[in-house]
Design an enzyme around this catalytic site. Structure first.
Site: not given
Length: 326
Positions: A25-26, A177
């Site tokens: 991903g990132l 989160y």
């Protein structure tokens, strides 16, 4: 700052040693862009196979890229400490640390190896400890920068709940989160304040990717959860991971990036677009909370930033962490 900044505007990273947490991903997009710009990139992650795959993909596109993998499990403070020992033994300095890896909204409360709520322990506390472990190397870096990723989730009434920091009394996936990502943002700002006060020489910056197409949701609640199905069906609302990585890359490399600032996408309420300085939520600017969180975190993670800043790069013969308390 420059509008519509992309990796084409990134200055050369030749001669810089860069640590990026996360293999996909990132994190992958960060590592790929930084290696392409000439940086010596260390991908730090839990999964060795994914790490090898990331290196292979980067080298296929960038022959001669300087990129390596180092195992570290941010959900295990012993693993973080061991990673710090290895790098202090093998590297002269680190110029950039990108605290990127994360887990998101597991439907049931899970814990790290040390008993912390998984999101708080991985997203925040693991990176807090990692930064302390690498502080001796960062202090020897050239224009050293620490980039810590937050999230637009912090805008949704996020708060640090000291009465139930590990969500033992009541666990809700998204608030937990959001707390972990608010803690990341507060850490980035407090690290800059403490660096300025103590003369550590760091530039500490926060960034967020907007809403991007990564496997974060699919890896947490699952592909067939409500969130996962939304991500799959409405994929076109999520910008590509390479686009989502731009605020982080801007913060990590641009001469226009400033310490104690927050960068994210510039369009559609910060969900997509190009890097821009974005507003810091009020909750992240509560200095007494930030100071208390720092003190609590040093105790939980058994690290001491002041001791770490004064540490030489020679490790104890036992290989134990030099910044552990007792």
């Amino acid at each position: 700052m420059q509008k519509n900044w992309t990796t084409q505007d990134m200055p050369s990273q030749h001669g810089r040693t860069i640590v990026v947490t996360g293999t996909g991903g990132l994190g992958f997009e960060d590592a790929f862009a930084l290696a392409r710009a000439g940086g010596d990139v260390i991908i730090a992650g839990r999964n060795a196979r994914k790490g090898r795959d990331a290196i292979a993909r980067i080298k296929q596109s960038v022959p001669g890229a300087k990129v390596s993998f180092e195992p570290v499990d941010l959900a295990d403070l012993a693993s973080v400490a061991a990673f710090g020992v290895r790098l202090r033994e093998s590297r002269e300095r680190i110029d950039t640390l990108i605290n990127n890896a994360a887990v998101m909204t597991p439907p049931r409360r899970q814990t790290t190896a040390d008993g912390f709520e998984l999101q708080f322990g991985t997203n925040y506390l693991g990176h807090f400890a990692l930064t302390a472990q690498l502080l001796p190397l960062l202090r020897r870096g050239q224009d050293p920068r620490v980039i810590t990723l937050s999230s637009i989730a912090v805008r949704r009434n996020a708060a640090i709940n000291f009465d139930d920091l590990q969500a033992e009394k009541a666990y809700q996936p998204m608030p937990a989160y959001a707390q972990s990502k608010l803690a990341c943002l507060m850490f980035a700002l407090e690290l800059q304040r403490r660096s300025d006060e103590a003369g550590w020489g760091l530039t500490s910056i926060a960034a967020h990717p907007g809403i991007s197409r990564t496997d974060l949701l699919h890896n947490a609640p699952g592909r067939y959860s409500a969130q996962g199905l939304l991500r799959s069906i409405l994929w076109f609302l999520f910008q590509p991971a390479a686009q989502g990585a731009l605020p982080t890359l801007f913060a990590a490399t641009s001469p226009d990036a400033r310490g104690a600032r927050y960068y994210g996408p510039d369009r559609l309420s910060e969900t997509r677009g190009y890097p821009s300085e974005v507003a810091i939520p009020a909750a992240a600017q509560e200095l007494p909370v930030a100071r208390r969180l720092w003190d609590v975190s040093e105790n939980l993670a058994s690290v001491d930033f002041i001791a770490a800043a004064a540490t030489s790069l020679h490790t104890h013969p036992s290989g134990a962490s030099l910044v552990a308390e007792g």
